[in-house]
Design a protein around this motif. Structure first.
Motif, PDB file in Angstrom:
ATOM      1  N   GLN A 147       0.847  -1.166   0.090  1.00  0.00           N
ATOM      2  CA  GLN A 147       0.171  -0.006  -0.123  1.00  0.00           C
ATOM      3  C   GLN A 147       0.931   1.266  -0.113  1.00  0.00           C
ATOM      4  N   PHE A 148       0.413   2.511  -0.055  1.00  0.00           N
ATOM      5  CA  PHE A 148       1.049   3.724  -0.131  1.00  0.00           C
ATOM      6  C   PHE A 148       2.170   3.649   1.320  1.00  0.00           C
ATOM      7  N   GLY A 149       3.214   3.937   0.805  1.00  0.00           N
ATOM      8  CA  GLY A 149       4.097   3.841   1.940  1.00  0.00           C
ATOM      9  C   GLY A 149       4.701   2.281   2.652  1.00  0.00           C
ATOM     10  N   GLY A 307       4.292  14.137  -3.653  1.00  0.00           N
ATOM     11  CA  GLY A 307       3.986  15.321  -2.533  1.00  0.00           C
ATOM     12  C   GLY A 307       2.662  15.371  -2.141  1.00  0.00           C
ATOM     13  N   TYR A 308       1.901  15.550  -3.210  1.00  0.00           N
ATOM     14  CA  TYR A 308       0.268  15.951  -2.832  1.00  0.00           C
ATOM     15  C   TYR A 308      -0.242  14.589  -2.203  1.00  0.00           C
ATOM     16  N   LEU A 309       0.172  13.464  -2.416  1.00  0.00           N
ATOM     17  CA  LEU A 309      -0.543  12.339  -1.678  1.00  0.00           C
ATOM     18  C   LEU A 309      -0.028  12.355  -0.330  1.00  0.00           C
ATOM     19  N   ARG A 310       1.251  12.829   0.061  1.00  0.00           N
ATOM     20  CA  ARG A 310       1.668  12.750   1.393  1.00  0.00           C
ATOM     21  C   ARG A 310       1.273  14.160   2.051  1.00  0.00           C
ATOM     22  N   THR A 330      12.950   1.775   2.913  1.00  0.00           N
ATOM     23  CA  THR A 330      11.932   1.201   3.921  1.00  0.00           C
ATOM     24  C   THR A 330      11.994   2.158   4.998  1.00  0.00           C
ATOM     25  N   ASP A 331      12.630   3.128   5.069  1.00  0.00           N
ATOM     26  CA  ASP A 331      12.497   4.141   6.178  1.00  0.00           C
ATOM     27  C   ASP A 331      11.074   5.024   6.328  1.00  0.00           C
ATOM     28  N   LEU A 332      10.553   5.052   4.921  1.00  0.00           N
ATOM     29  CA  LEU A 332       9.503   5.813   4.849  1.00  0.00           C
ATOM     30  C   LEU A 332       8.217   5.637   5.682  1.00  0.00           C
ATOM     31  N   SER A 333       7.422   6.380   5.964  1.00  0.00           N
ATOM     32  CA  SER A 333       6.283   5.980   6.914  1.00  0.00           C
ATOM     33  C   SER A 333       5.114   5.964   6.027  1.00  0.00           C
ATOM     34  N   PRO A 334       4.272   4.825   6.230  1.00  0.00           N
ATOM     35  CA  PRO A 334       3.001   4.362   5.594  1.00  0.00           C
ATOM     36  C   PRO A 334       1.815   5.589   5.782  1.00  0.00           C
ATOM     37  N   PHE A 335       1.268   5.812   4.816  1.00  0.00           N
ATOM     38  CA  PHE A 335       0.177   6.822   4.786  1.00  0.00           C
ATOM     39  C   PHE A 335      -1.178   6.439   4.249  1.00  0.00           C
TER      40      PHE A 335
END
Length: 340
Positions: A147-149, A307-310, A330-335
């Motif tokens: 999924q996203f993130g 950028g818009y999605l986050r 893999t350091d990115l946060s899910p959203f």
């Protein structure tokens, strides 16, 4: 929401506008290929200086072409990393300063997340989950995308990236930079079975290694010097690269059980790779998805969209400017993406 996206991670300056109701309404892209061609690769200091020179004129061109005013902007997204420190800083400082002047939020975007999500801008967009092959001059990675993130690293190169290998082999063959399109063009005149080049780490799970393949090309080149067989060598090298990438993708699909593959990054524009993946995924009842051709290489549209999605998920940066030249996905946060 109207988001301005700024991409300046390497040798292309890309700006784009993403509107939450109309999609991408305009983009401009300036390539520094001519600047770095004589060196056979990107010179970081020259790249940084050229970004500084081009960002403002390109913004003015984009606003003029789209009939948008700076005051119409809702937010600014810029590439935070990974990439060249100076190049990243050029775009980050420009974007953060403009956002501050306009009193609108700004957000730093992961360059490879932009590539990964760019196929979602296509009319024929993939659903989650999928396997993603991120393949460019600086990255070769297989990701499981839930999924996203939500990104899980399945495998990556332990040495050269695929695009880097194309560039280095092209230099050996005295072809212009960037090497990928030049090798593909020369390969059309050659026999892809002329040389039996290695497929390193083919049976070692999902990691990649391309340095041995590059060395094998150098060895063969010494043997055929003066014989006029460069096209055969280019075709054989491209075949070995595409064969390796394709087999690893199929292995990743079997490993995850997913039926969708997304391929993104500059090397995804390679026509042979696209044809091979489509042909070999069909018997598996699996499907492959790509970004539109103008979104395969670095561009501002993928940064504006990501950028818009986050941003609409409630994320944004503070006034500090942070760039991250090395930044694992893999350091990115899910959203969560809100329904329109």
């Amino acid at each position: 929401m109207l988001v301005l996206g700024l991409e300046s991670s390497c040798d292309e300056t890309g700006l784009a506008l993403y509107d939450s109701t109309r999609g991408i309404i305009g983009q401009v892209l300036y390539s520094q290929i001519h600047l770095h061609a004589e060196y056979g690769g990107v010179v970081p200091e020259l790249a940084s200086r050229d970004h500084v020179r081009k960002l403002l004129p390109l913004l003015e061109q984009l606003l003029h072409d789209t009939q948008v005013s700076k005051t119409d902007l809702s937010a600014i997204a810029y590439t935070r990393g990974p990439g060249l420190m100076g190049a990243l800083m050029s775009g980050a400082l420009f974007g953060r300063a403009l956002a501050y002047a306009l009193n609108i939020p700004a957000i730093g975007v992961h360059h490879m997340e932009g590539h990964l999500l760019s196929p979602l801008l296509s009319e024929h967009a993939p659903d989650f989950p999928f396997v993603a092959l991120l393949v460019s001059g600086g990255h070769t990675q297989l990701m499981a995308v839930q999924q996203f993130g939500h990104y899980e690293l399945l495998g990556e190169t332990i040495d050269d990236a695929a695009g880097e290998a194309f560039d280095k082999v092209a230099k050996m063959l005295n072809l212009p930079y960037p090497g990928g399109p030049q090798i593909a063009k020369l390969a059309q005149q050659g026999n892809s079975q002329a040389f039996n080049l290695p497929r390193p780490m083919l049976h070692q799970h999902l990691d990649f290694s391309f340095s041995g393949m590059k060395t094998a090309v150098a060895t063969q080149l010494q043997k055929i010097r003066g014989q006029g067989r460069e096209a055969d060598l280019a075709a054989s090298f491209q075949e070995a690269m595409i064969d390796t990438l394709t087999r690893k993708c199929i292995k990743a699909l079997h490993h995850t059980g997913f039926k969708r593959l997304v391929i993104a990054g500059g090397v995804s524009a390679n026509q042979l790779l696209r044809e091979r993946l489509t042909a070999q995924l069909n018997p598996l009842n699996a499907e492959v998805f790509y970004a539109e051709s103008q979104l395969c290489t670095d561009n501002g549209a993928m940064i504006a969209y990501t950028g818009y999605l986050r941003l609409q998920a409630g994320q944004h940066d503070d006034l500090s400017v942070t760039t991250t030249p090395r930044w694992p996905m893999t350091d990115l946060s899910p959203f969560d993406v809100l329904a329109p």
